[in-house]
Design a protein around this motif. Sequence first.
Motif, PDB file in Angstrom:
ATOM      1  N   ARG A   1     -86.326  57.012 -39.775  1.00 11.29           N
ATOM      2  CA  ARG A   1     -87.288  55.941 -40.067  1.00 11.29           C
ATOM      3  C   ARG A   1     -88.171  55.629 -38.851  1.00 11.29           C
ATOM      4  NH1 ARG A   1     -85.640  57.016 -44.834  1.00 11.29           N
ATOM      5  NH2 ARG A   1     -85.276  55.354 -46.358  1.00 11.29           N
ATOM      6  N   GLY A   2     -88.044  56.436 -37.803  1.00 16.42           N
ATOM      7  CA  GLY A   2     -88.956  56.312 -36.668  1.00 16.42           C
ATOM      8  C   GLY A   2     -88.499  55.441 -35.527  1.00 16.42           C
ATOM      9  N   HIS A   3     -87.268  54.952 -35.595  1.00 16.59           N
ATOM     10  CA  HIS A   3     -86.770  54.112 -34.507  1.00 16.59           C
ATOM     11  C   HIS A   3     -86.289  54.966 -33.333  1.00 16.59           C
ATOM     12  CE1 HIS A   3     -87.241  50.787 -37.187  1.00 16.59           C
ATOM     13  NE2 HIS A   3     -86.333  51.229 -38.032  1.00 16.59           N
ATOM     14  N   VAL A   4     -86.200  54.348 -32.164  1.00 17.38           N
ATOM     15  CA  VAL A   4     -85.804  55.039 -30.943  1.00 17.38           C
ATOM     16  C   VAL A   4     -84.446  54.506 -30.486  1.00 17.38           C
ATOM     17  CG1 VAL A   4     -86.442  55.564 -28.563  1.00 17.38           C
ATOM     18  CG2 VAL A   4     -88.234  55.256 -30.288  1.00 17.38           C
ATOM     19  N   LEU A   5     -83.494  55.399 -30.313  1.00 18.64           N
ATOM     20  CA  LEU A   5     -82.161  54.984 -29.879  1.00 18.64           C
ATOM     21  C   LEU A   5     -82.110  54.922 -28.363  1.00 18.64           C
ATOM     22  CD1 LEU A   5     -79.931  57.043 -32.348  1.00 18.64           C
ATOM     23  CD2 LEU A   5     -81.201  54.908 -32.720  1.00 18.64           C
ATOM     24  N   VAL A   6     -81.660  53.787 -27.836  1.00 18.07           N
ATOM     25  CA  VAL A   6     -81.655  53.560 -26.391  1.00 18.07           C
ATOM     26  C   VAL A   6     -80.292  53.046 -25.954  1.00 18.07           C
ATOM     27  CG1 VAL A   6     -84.141  53.085 -26.357  1.00 18.07           C
ATOM     28  CG2 VAL A   6     -82.509  51.187 -26.632  1.00 18.07           C
ATOM     29  N   GLU A   7     -80.062  53.094 -24.645  1.00 16.91           N
ATOM     30  CA  GLU A   7     -78.810  52.598 -24.077  1.00 16.91           C
ATOM     31  C   GLU A   7     -78.951  51.209 -23.476  1.00 16.91           C
ATOM     32  OE1 GLU A   7     -75.767  53.980 -24.271  1.00 16.91           O
ATOM     33  OE2 GLU A   7     -76.739  55.405 -25.626  1.00 16.91           O
ATOM     34  N   GLU A   8     -80.196  50.756 -23.267  1.00 20.10           N
ATOM     35  CA  GLU A   8     -80.427  49.420 -22.723  1.00 20.10           C
ATOM     36  C   GLU A   8     -81.832  48.955 -23.080  1.00 20.10           C
ATOM     37  OE1 GLU A   8     -79.871  49.742 -18.532  1.00 20.10           O
ATOM     38  OE2 GLU A   8     -81.534  51.137 -18.256  1.00 20.10           O
ATOM     39  N   ASP A   9     -82.080  47.666 -22.825  1.00 22.26           N
ATOM     40  CA  ASP A   9     -83.380  47.052 -23.136  1.00 22.26           C
ATOM     41  C   ASP A   9     -83.763  47.278 -24.596  1.00 22.26           C
ATOM     42  OD1 ASP A   9     -83.641  46.212 -20.461  1.00 22.26           O
ATOM     43  OD2 ASP A   9     -84.484  48.157 -19.893  1.00 22.26           O
ATOM     44  N   ALA A  10     -82.843  46.971 -25.486  1.00 25.17           N
ATOM     45  CA  ALA A  10     -83.043  47.203 -26.920  1.00 25.17           C
ATOM     46  C   ALA A  10     -83.744  46.018 -27.581  1.00 25.17           C
ATOM     47  CB  ALA A  10     -81.696  47.439 -27.596  1.00 25.17           C
ATOM     48  N   ASP A  11     -84.499  46.330 -28.640  1.00 28.24           N
ATOM     49  CA  ASP A  11     -85.049  45.280 -29.494  1.00 28.24           C
ATOM     50  C   ASP A  11     -83.983  44.780 -30.468  1.00 28.24           C
ATOM     51  OD1 ASP A  11     -87.774  45.559 -28.527  1.00 28.24           O
ATOM     52  OD2 ASP A  11     -87.883  47.418 -29.699  1.00 28.24           O
ATOM     53  N   PHE A  12     -83.114  45.709 -30.880  1.00 34.81           N
ATOM     54  CA  PHE A  12     -82.052  45.379 -31.826  1.00 34.81           C
ATOM     55  C   PHE A  12     -80.760  46.079 -31.427  1.00 34.81           C
ATOM     56  CE2 PHE A  12     -85.936  44.911 -34.278  1.00 34.81           C
ATOM     57  CZ  PHE A  12     -85.710  43.766 -35.036  1.00 34.81           C
TER      58      PHE A  12
ATOM     59  N   THR B   1     -80.554  49.335 -43.575  1.00 30.75           N
ATOM     60  CA  THR B   1     -80.683  48.731 -42.249  1.00 30.75           C
ATOM     61  C   THR B   1     -81.928  49.233 -41.538  1.00 30.75           C
ATOM     62  OG1 THR B   1     -78.280  48.475 -42.032  1.00 30.75           O
ATOM     63  CG2 THR B   1     -79.563  48.495 -39.994  1.00 30.75           C
ATOM     64  N   ALA B   2     -82.139  50.548 -41.573  1.00 28.40           N
ATOM     65  CA  ALA B   2     -83.320  51.140 -40.927  1.00 28.40           C
ATOM     66  C   ALA B   2     -84.606  50.620 -41.551  1.00 28.40           C
ATOM     67  CB  ALA B   2     -83.246  52.658 -41.022  1.00 28.40           C
ATOM     68  N   ASP B   3     -84.621  50.492 -42.873  1.00 30.12           N
ATOM     69  CA  ASP B   3     -85.813  49.983 -43.567  1.00 30.12           C
ATOM     70  C   ASP B   3     -86.035  48.504 -43.264  1.00 30.12           C
ATOM     71  OD1 ASP B   3     -86.485  52.398 -44.766  1.00 30.12           O
ATOM     72  OD2 ASP B   3     -85.271  52.016 -46.552  1.00 30.12           O
TER      73      ASP B   3
ATOM     74  N   LEU C   1     -81.659  55.804 -38.771  1.00 28.83           N
ATOM     75  CA  LEU C   1     -82.528  55.078 -37.845  1.00 28.83           C
ATOM     76  C   LEU C   1     -83.623  55.977 -37.274  1.00 28.83           C
ATOM     77  CD1 LEU C   1     -79.785  52.997 -36.010  1.00 28.83           C
ATOM     78  CD2 LEU C   1     -81.540  52.090 -37.549  1.00 28.83           C
ATOM     79  N   THR C   2     -83.256  57.170 -36.856  1.00 30.15           N
ATOM     80  CA  THR C   2     -84.267  58.068 -36.275  1.00 30.15           C
ATOM     81  C   THR C   2     -85.215  58.611 -37.342  1.00 30.15           C
ATOM     82  OG1 THR C   2     -82.686  59.913 -36.365  1.00 30.15           O
ATOM     83  CG2 THR C   2     -82.853  58.707 -34.293  1.00 30.15           C
TER      84      THR C   2
ATOM     85  N   HIS D   1     -90.885  51.555 -34.993  1.00 32.51           N
ATOM     86  CA  HIS D   1     -90.482  52.269 -33.774  1.00 32.51           C
ATOM     87  C   HIS D   1     -89.693  51.349 -32.830  1.00 32.51           C
ATOM     88  CE1 HIS D   1     -93.157  55.288 -35.301  1.00 32.51           C
ATOM     89  NE2 HIS D   1     -94.191  54.500 -35.177  1.00 32.51           N
ATOM     90  N   ALA D   2     -88.782  50.580 -33.410  1.00 33.37           N
ATOM     91  CA  ALA D   2     -87.973  49.652 -32.616  1.00 33.37           C
ATOM     92  C   ALA D   2     -87.020  50.414 -31.693  1.00 33.37           C
ATOM     93  CB  ALA D   2     -87.180  48.726 -33.539  1.00 33.37           C
ATOM     94  N   ARG D   3     -86.752  49.805 -30.545  1.00 33.44           N
ATOM     95  CA  ARG D   3     -85.748  50.329 -29.615  1.00 33.44           C
ATOM     96  C   ARG D   3     -84.396  49.772 -30.043  1.00 33.44           C
ATOM     97  NH1 ARG D   3     -87.209  52.074 -24.565  1.00 33.44           N
ATOM     98  NH2 ARG D   3     -85.433  50.980 -23.624  1.00 33.44           N
ATOM     99  N   ILE D   4     -83.452  50.668 -30.327  1.00 35.17           N
ATOM    100  CA  ILE D   4     -82.186  50.240 -30.916  1.00 35.17           C
ATOM    101  C   ILE D   4     -80.997  50.763 -30.124  1.00 35.17           C
ATOM    102  CG2 ILE D   4     -80.707  50.379 -32.965  1.00 35.17           C
ATOM    103  CD1 ILE D   4     -83.235  50.515 -34.643  1.00 35.17           C
TER     104      ILE D   4
END
Length: 258
Positions: A104-115, A76-78, A101-102, A86-89
């Motif tokens: 692979r360089g993604h950023v975990l967020v609580e809102e305004d996510a890309d995915f 999933t991360a790949d 996810l982290t 660096h997607a917001r997830i």
Amino acid sequence: MKHYQGYLVDLDGTMYKGEAAVDGASHFIDHLTGLQVPFLFLTNNSSRTQEQIAAKLNNLGVKARSDQVYTSSLATADFIREKKRHARIYVIGEEGLHKALTDRGHVLVEEDADFVVIGIDREISYAKLAQACLEVRKGAGFVSTNSDTAIPTDKGMLPGNGALTSVIAVSTGVEPIFVGKPEPVIMERALKELNLRKEDVLMVGDNYHTDILAGMKAGVDTLMVETGLSSFHEIENHAHQPTYKKLNLHEWVTEYHR
């Protein structure tokens, strides 16, 4: 019998059942290692890290390195990284998914996510599902680690990630992209990890509806063993059959040497 240059090997029902190794599992892996044939353990389990799964295998006598484990979380991360680095997830899931996810360089967020990404979460709540729905409605991509609606446990079959995913899908009217077996996404990613062509790889598993169908959908030959969920009798009338059927992995190794 065709000699394959690489293997994709299921875990639950193929390498172990619960906390016990499946008979022939360690022999099979020792056989591949001795032949210097590369392989990946391929699992829909999104909750555990590579290190945790490798440790379990080693504790059961099946020799494994963490880099030989490829989970639906990593796939999933790949997959998302190919869409956006660096997607917001916004993520619903457990340690294995968060770490993949982290890492692979993604950023975990609580809102305004890309995915929005969902994996099995045994502390699921209305609040988590509600926020996921809000993010999907605002346009976030919707990705699920796997579509398993029920998972086997010592207590019996319990709700799987597919069941949790359906809450978001039904509420928003948006269908997710499923990554894990039997979908071809995880197979395509695993073949890239092995750096081999699909014609040169064998998918090994016990579950016709995940492992074997995953191979079929990806154009990969399949070996079904009768050590876990599916039986040869229940699939005898299916139009599409595994490339090979063996009672267990001992049988495969023995015939391989003939």
